[in-house]
Every structure is written in C-alpha cells, then in structure tokens.
Scaffold this active site. Sequence first.
Site, mmCIF file in Angstrom:
data_model
loop_
_atom_site.group_PDB
_atom_site.id
_atom_site.type_symbol
_atom_site.label_atom_id
_atom_site.label_comp_id
_atom_site.label_asym_id
_atom_site.label_seq_id
_atom_site.Cartn_x
_atom_site.Cartn_y
_atom_site.Cartn_z
ATOM 1 N N ARG A 61 -39.352 22.376 -36.983
ATOM 2 C CA ARG A 61 -38.881 23.996 -36.670
ATOM 3 C C ARG A 61 -37.531 24.186 -35.208
ATOM 4 N NH1 ARG A 61 -42.091 28.691 -37.059
ATOM 5 N NH2 ARG A 61 -40.747 29.613 -35.850
ATOM 6 N N ASN A 103 -35.768 42.964 -30.035
ATOM 7 C CA ASN A 103 -36.936 43.050 -31.193
ATOM 8 C C ASN A 103 -37.165 44.419 -31.329
ATOM 9 O OD1 ASN A 103 -38.628 42.421 -33.789
ATOM 10 N ND2 ASN A 103 -39.058 40.624 -32.222
ATOM 11 N N THR A 104 -38.668 44.691 -31.683
ATOM 12 C CA THR A 104 -39.273 45.500 -31.549
ATOM 13 C C THR A 104 -40.907 45.392 -31.906
ATOM 14 O OG1 THR A 104 -39.567 46.281 -33.707
ATOM 15 C CG2 THR A 104 -37.573 47.455 -31.901
ATOM 16 N N HIS A 105 -42.225 45.609 -30.926
ATOM 17 C CA HIS A 105 -43.285 45.491 -31.195
ATOM 18 C C HIS A 105 -43.730 46.858 -31.562
ATOM 19 C CE1 HIS A 105 -47.247 43.955 -30.595
ATOM 20 N NE2 HIS A 105 -47.544 44.327 -29.520
ATOM 21 N N ASP A 137 -36.913 36.714 -25.353
ATOM 22 C CA ASP A 137 -37.180 35.443 -24.267
ATOM 23 C C ASP A 137 -38.092 34.447 -25.092
ATOM 24 O OD1 ASP A 137 -39.952 36.242 -23.949
ATOM 25 O OD2 ASP A 137 -39.378 36.569 -21.983
ATOM 26 N N GLY A 139 -41.384 33.809 -24.781
ATOM 27 C CA GLY A 139 -42.562 34.286 -24.874
ATOM 28 C C GLY A 139 -42.991 35.148 -26.097
ATOM 29 N N ASP A 141 -43.188 38.826 -27.545
ATOM 30 C CA ASP A 141 -43.033 39.842 -27.147
ATOM 31 C C ASP A 141 -43.587 40.064 -25.449
ATOM 32 O OD1 ASP A 141 -43.622 40.402 -29.748
ATOM 33 O OD2 ASP A 141 -45.982 40.502 -29.678
#
Length: 200
Positions: A61, A103-105, A137, A139, A141
């Site tokens: 990765r 990003n969205t959560h 970041d 982490g 979410d």
Amino acid sequence: MVLVSGSGTNLQALIDASTSPDYGVEIVAVGSDRPGILALERAEKHGVETFVLETSSYADRASWDIDLAAKVEGFDPDLVVLAGFMKLAGPAFLALFGGRTLNTHPALSPSFPGMHGPRDALAYGVKITGATLFVVDEGVDTGPIVAQVAVPVLDDDDEDTLHERIKASERAMLVEWVGKLARENFHIDDRAVRLGGAPT
C-alpha cells in the site's frame, strides 16, 4: 480533483454544480482505485480526464500511496474530494494534500466512525443521525469538521432506508461546501475549519 471507487452519485452532483460559472469549481481530473466503474464513465461523458491506480498492481500500500500522491500532484488541485473513495489516504498522500482533502461520513462525527455509520446509529437507538464533511487526517473519520447535516431516524427505518436519506443530505452538503471552500478558501485553527485565508 475527485477520487472515486463506485457509482459516482456524489461526483455527478459536483459535475452538475460545476457547470455553473457561479459555483467557482473546475474538476481537473477524476481518479479511481478500480477500473470499469460508473463514476469513471460519468467523468468521461463530461470530458473530465480520468486515471486508475489499482492497489493490486503494487507490492504494498505504501508504494501505491506514493504513486497516487504523485499522480494527483500532477494535476495541481487546490482541493481533493474523496467521493466514495474506499481507500484510506496514506502518509505520502497526506504529506502533499493534508489540510486540503475532503471526505464525507454518513454519521454525525465523532459518533459512529468506520464503514457502518447508519447501521451503528440504528443499533444504538439514536433519534438523530446525519452526515459529516471533514478534512482528512491520518485517522478514520477523525479529521477537523467542515460541516454537518442532521437526519432524523424514523421508527420504521432499516439500514438501507436510513442510509439513502443520509446520502441525499450528504450530497447536498458536499456540493454546497466544496463550492464555498473553493470560492472563499479556508484554514484550520486547531480543529476549527474557518472560511477565508489564515490570519496573519
């Protein structure tokens, strides 16, 4: 720049919004970790350049993350939007685009992080959940919150019905705030996301 992994409904909403001169956003490219997906077709239909970097083509990765960062850097984006992109941003990517990747959560962070926000909200019995737009970041979410939208949990909701309503609200929030952040710029003060340039 938008990164995708699936059908691209959020991408389509951003493409549609970007056709208005008042929106202030140009999508310079769409990238994916998966070939042959509807999101790439949506981008190509609108003349947006696309690329695919499959993780399976890399030994690890970390190597993929380095190449992804370099590929995105080549387009010199002001913002990177993860629109259903199902891979975590790694250290090489965040070194270049940390602080300007969104990003969205499908939950009201910091509640219910991870892959199953709607399911976890139902299991916990909350009466209100929603969606969160945040700056990515290292982490899961956990980044600084840009915006949130509340969605009520109905008595007859199951995971699918709740998630569909969350996604509709999430999409509208994403479109509104990507435009706002692009037009007005933003900075992060501790964990608070503020519109406008950083204070001098």
